[in-house]
Design a protein around this motif. Structure first.
Motif, mmCIF file in Angstrom:
data_model
loop_
_atom_site.group_PDB
_atom_site.id
_atom_site.type_symbol
_atom_site.label_atom_id
_atom_site.label_comp_id
_atom_site.label_asym_id
_atom_site.label_seq_id
_atom_site.Cartn_x
_atom_site.Cartn_y
_atom_site.Cartn_z
ATOM 1 N N ILE A 1 11.821 -4.419 -9.823
ATOM 2 C CA ILE A 1 13.237 -4.394 -10.221
ATOM 3 C C ILE A 1 13.506 -3.180 -11.118
ATOM 4 C CG2 ILE A 1 15.005 -5.584 -11.587
ATOM 5 C CD1 ILE A 1 13.795 -8.236 -10.496
ATOM 6 N N ASP A 2 12.607 -2.938 -12.068
ATOM 7 C CA ASP A 2 12.774 -1.778 -12.955
ATOM 8 C C ASP A 2 12.757 -0.473 -12.155
ATOM 9 O OD1 ASP A 2 12.893 -3.496 -15.111
ATOM 10 O OD2 ASP A 2 10.845 -3.076 -15.813
ATOM 11 N N TYR A 3 11.815 -0.381 -11.204
ATOM 12 C CA TYR A 3 11.721 0.826 -10.397
ATOM 13 C C TYR A 3 12.998 1.028 -9.569
ATOM 14 C CZ TYR A 3 10.061 4.360 -7.170
ATOM 15 O OH TYR A 3 9.936 5.512 -6.438
ATOM 16 N N ARG A 4 13.491 -0.064 -8.977
ATOM 17 C CA ARG A 4 14.723 0.022 -8.192
ATOM 18 C C ARG A 4 15.881 0.496 -9.069
ATOM 19 N NH1 ARG A 4 19.484 -1.822 -6.940
ATOM 20 N NH2 ARG A 4 20.120 -2.204 -4.791
ATOM 21 N N ASP A 5 15.987 -0.078 -10.273
ATOM 22 C CA ASP A 5 17.067 0.316 -11.179
ATOM 23 C C ASP A 5 16.957 1.786 -11.574
ATOM 24 O OD1 ASP A 5 18.027 -2.267 -11.047
ATOM 25 O OD2 ASP A 5 17.226 -2.875 -13.006
ATOM 26 N N GLU A 6 15.733 2.230 -11.883
ATOM 27 C CA GLU A 6 15.525 3.645 -12.253
ATOM 28 C C GLU A 6 15.860 4.563 -11.075
ATOM 29 O OE1 GLU A 6 11.525 4.211 -13.676
ATOM 30 O OE2 GLU A 6 11.731 2.539 -15.076
ATOM 31 N N TYR A 7 15.403 4.196 -9.886
ATOM 32 C CA TYR A 7 15.665 4.997 -8.694
ATOM 33 C C TYR A 7 17.160 5.071 -8.424
ATOM 34 C CZ TYR A 7 15.045 6.927 -4.022
ATOM 35 O OH TYR A 7 15.092 7.734 -2.913
ATOM 36 N N HIS A 8 17.850 3.944 -8.573
ATOM 37 C CA HIS A 8 19.296 3.915 -8.351
ATOM 38 C C HIS A 8 20.009 4.801 -9.373
ATOM 39 C CE1 HIS A 8 23.405 2.290 -8.207
ATOM 40 N NE2 HIS A 8 23.127 2.121 -6.923
ATOM 41 N N THR A 9 19.568 4.749 -10.620
ATOM 42 C CA THR A 9 20.182 5.579 -11.669
ATOM 43 C C THR A 9 19.996 7.060 -11.363
ATOM 44 O OG1 THR A 9 19.821 3.860 -13.324
ATOM 45 C CG2 THR A 9 20.153 6.093 -14.144
ATOM 46 N N PHE B 1 18.112 7.556 0.796
ATOM 47 C CA PHE B 1 18.200 6.747 -0.414
ATOM 48 C C PHE B 1 18.493 5.288 -0.057
ATOM 49 C CE2 PHE B 1 21.233 4.579 -3.171
ATOM 50 C CZ PHE B 1 20.446 4.374 -4.291
ATOM 51 N N GLN B 2 19.476 5.070 0.803
ATOM 52 C CA GLN B 2 19.855 3.707 1.159
ATOM 53 C C GLN B 2 18.706 2.986 1.857
ATOM 54 O OE1 GLN B 2 22.673 2.140 0.070
ATOM 55 N NE2 GLN B 2 21.507 0.378 0.787
ATOM 56 N N ALA B 3 17.985 3.690 2.719
ATOM 57 C CA ALA B 3 16.846 3.074 3.415
ATOM 58 C C ALA B 3 15.763 2.688 2.402
ATOM 59 C CB ALA B 3 16.284 4.037 4.465
ATOM 60 N N PHE B 4 15.545 3.559 1.430
ATOM 61 C CA PHE B 4 14.517 3.249 0.428
ATOM 62 C C PHE B 4 14.949 2.077 -0.451
ATOM 63 C CE2 PHE B 4 12.120 4.137 -3.549
ATOM 64 C CZ PHE B 4 10.859 3.918 -3.027
ATOM 65 N N ILE B 5 16.209 2.048 -0.836
ATOM 66 C CA ILE B 5 16.738 0.933 -1.636
ATOM 67 C C ILE B 5 16.616 -0.364 -0.838
ATOM 68 C CG2 ILE B 5 18.887 -0.085 -2.526
ATOM 69 C CD1 ILE B 5 17.673 1.825 -4.488
ATOM 70 N N THR C 1 13.976 -5.571 -0.058
ATOM 71 C CA THR C 1 13.146 -6.472 0.743
ATOM 72 C C THR C 1 11.881 -6.849 -0.021
ATOM 73 O OG1 THR C 1 13.991 -5.530 2.800
ATOM 74 C CG2 THR C 1 11.892 -6.713 2.926
ATOM 75 N N ALA C 2 11.261 -5.852 -0.632
ATOM 76 C CA ALA C 2 10.040 -6.116 -1.414
ATOM 77 C C ALA C 2 10.352 -7.034 -2.599
ATOM 78 C CB ALA C 2 9.432 -4.804 -1.897
ATOM 79 N N ILE C 3 11.495 -6.837 -3.231
ATOM 80 C CA ILE C 3 11.896 -7.679 -4.367
ATOM 81 C C ILE C 3 12.102 -9.120 -3.901
ATOM 82 C CG2 ILE C 3 13.806 -8.146 -5.972
ATOM 83 C CD1 ILE C 3 13.983 -5.032 -6.330
ATOM 84 N N GLU C 4 12.754 -9.295 -2.767
ATOM 85 C CA GLU C 4 12.972 -10.651 -2.241
ATOM 86 C C GLU C 4 11.649 -11.324 -1.882
ATOM 87 O OE1 GLU C 4 15.621 -12.668 -2.301
ATOM 88 O OE2 GLU C 4 16.355 -10.996 -3.512
ATOM 89 N N GLN C 5 10.729 -10.578 -1.286
ATOM 90 C CA GLN C 5 9.401 -11.138 -0.971
ATOM 91 C C GLN C 5 8.687 -11.542 -2.254
ATOM 92 O OE1 GLN C 5 7.619 -7.937 1.248
ATOM 93 N NE2 GLN C 5 8.291 -8.751 3.229
ATOM 94 N N GLN C 6 8.790 -10.709 -3.268
ATOM 95 C CA GLN C 6 8.133 -11.003 -4.542
ATOM 96 C C GLN C 6 8.767 -12.223 -5.204
ATOM 97 O OE1 GLN C 6 5.489 -9.166 -5.012
ATOM 98 N NE2 GLN C 6 4.849 -10.108 -6.912
ATOM 99 N N ARG C 7 10.068 -12.375 -5.072
ATOM 100 C CA ARG C 7 10.745 -13.571 -5.621
ATOM 101 C C ARG C 7 10.255 -14.837 -4.923
ATOM 102 N NH1 ARG C 7 16.360 -10.604 -6.432
ATOM 103 N NH2 ARG C 7 16.161 -10.201 -8.652
ATOM 104 N N ARG C 8 10.071 -14.751 -3.606
ATOM 105 C CA ARG C 8 9.540 -15.911 -2.873
ATOM 106 C C ARG C 8 8.121 -16.232 -3.352
ATOM 107 N NH1 ARG C 8 12.512 -13.580 1.335
ATOM 108 N NH2 ARG C 8 10.737 -12.468 2.180
ATOM 109 N N LEU C 9 7.311 -15.183 -3.541
ATOM 110 C CA LEU C 9 5.953 -15.399 -4.065
ATOM 111 C C LEU C 9 6.000 -16.035 -5.455
ATOM 112 C CD1 LEU C 9 4.117 -12.102 -2.994
ATOM 113 C CD2 LEU C 9 3.814 -14.403 -2.047
ATOM 114 N N LEU C 10 6.962 -15.594 -6.273
ATOM 115 C CA LEU C 10 7.109 -16.160 -7.616
ATOM 116 C C LEU C 10 7.506 -17.634 -7.537
ATOM 117 C CD1 LEU C 10 7.051 -15.750 -10.663
ATOM 118 C CD2 LEU C 10 9.440 -14.997 -10.524
#
Length: 148
Positions: free
Chosen positions: A43-51, A69-73, A78-87
């Protein structure tokens, strides 16, 4: 096997169960913590990248870069959602391990209460025996003194 020895055996087995349940709970809690840390990093990386992208976009950016940029975001999302499911799954494992640990602690506590009660009963018996022996010794001594 005496009752006390049997109870001590049960206490030992119950302590082993507590130790096992404690280790399992600790392991799943550590796993959950690692997953949570990874999620926060994503999440932090996504926020930094977006900024950074937003700052770069203000200066003007080619359409291809915007698509990249949009493809990477999207990939990060997707990775964040997978990690949330793992959490969520890790949280469920922690919640499932807690009752096992609590039950094993309660069982051990019950055996320890029984042992404590047994020890108290034995201590009272021992005290009565000592008192009786002391009374008999005193009575014998008195009889011997009176006999002389």
């Amino acid at each position: 096997m005496t009752r006390q020895t049997a109870l001590q055996t049960l206490i030992g087995l119950a302590q082993d169960d507590v130790d096992t349940a404690t280790q399992k709970l600790g392991r799943v809690q550590r796993e959950r913590g690692e997953i949570e840390k990874q999620l926060k990093s994503l999440i932090d990386y996504r926020d930094e990248y977006h900024t950074r992208f937003t700052e770069s976009a203000r200066a003007g950016m080619a359409a291809g870069n915007v698509r990249n940029f949009q493809a990477f975001i999207d990939t990060l999302d997707t990775a964040i959602e997978q990690q949330r499911r793992l959490l969520d799954q890790a949280t469920q494992r922690v919640e499932a391990a807690k009752p096992d640990w609590q039950r094993s602690k309660q069982k051990l506590g019950s055996y320890e209460v029984l042992q404590s009660r047994h020890d108290e009963v034995q201590a009272r018996k021992d005290a009565r025996t000592e008192q009786r022996d002391a009374d008999e010794h005193a009575a014998r001594a008195l009889r011997m003194r009176n006999a002389h």
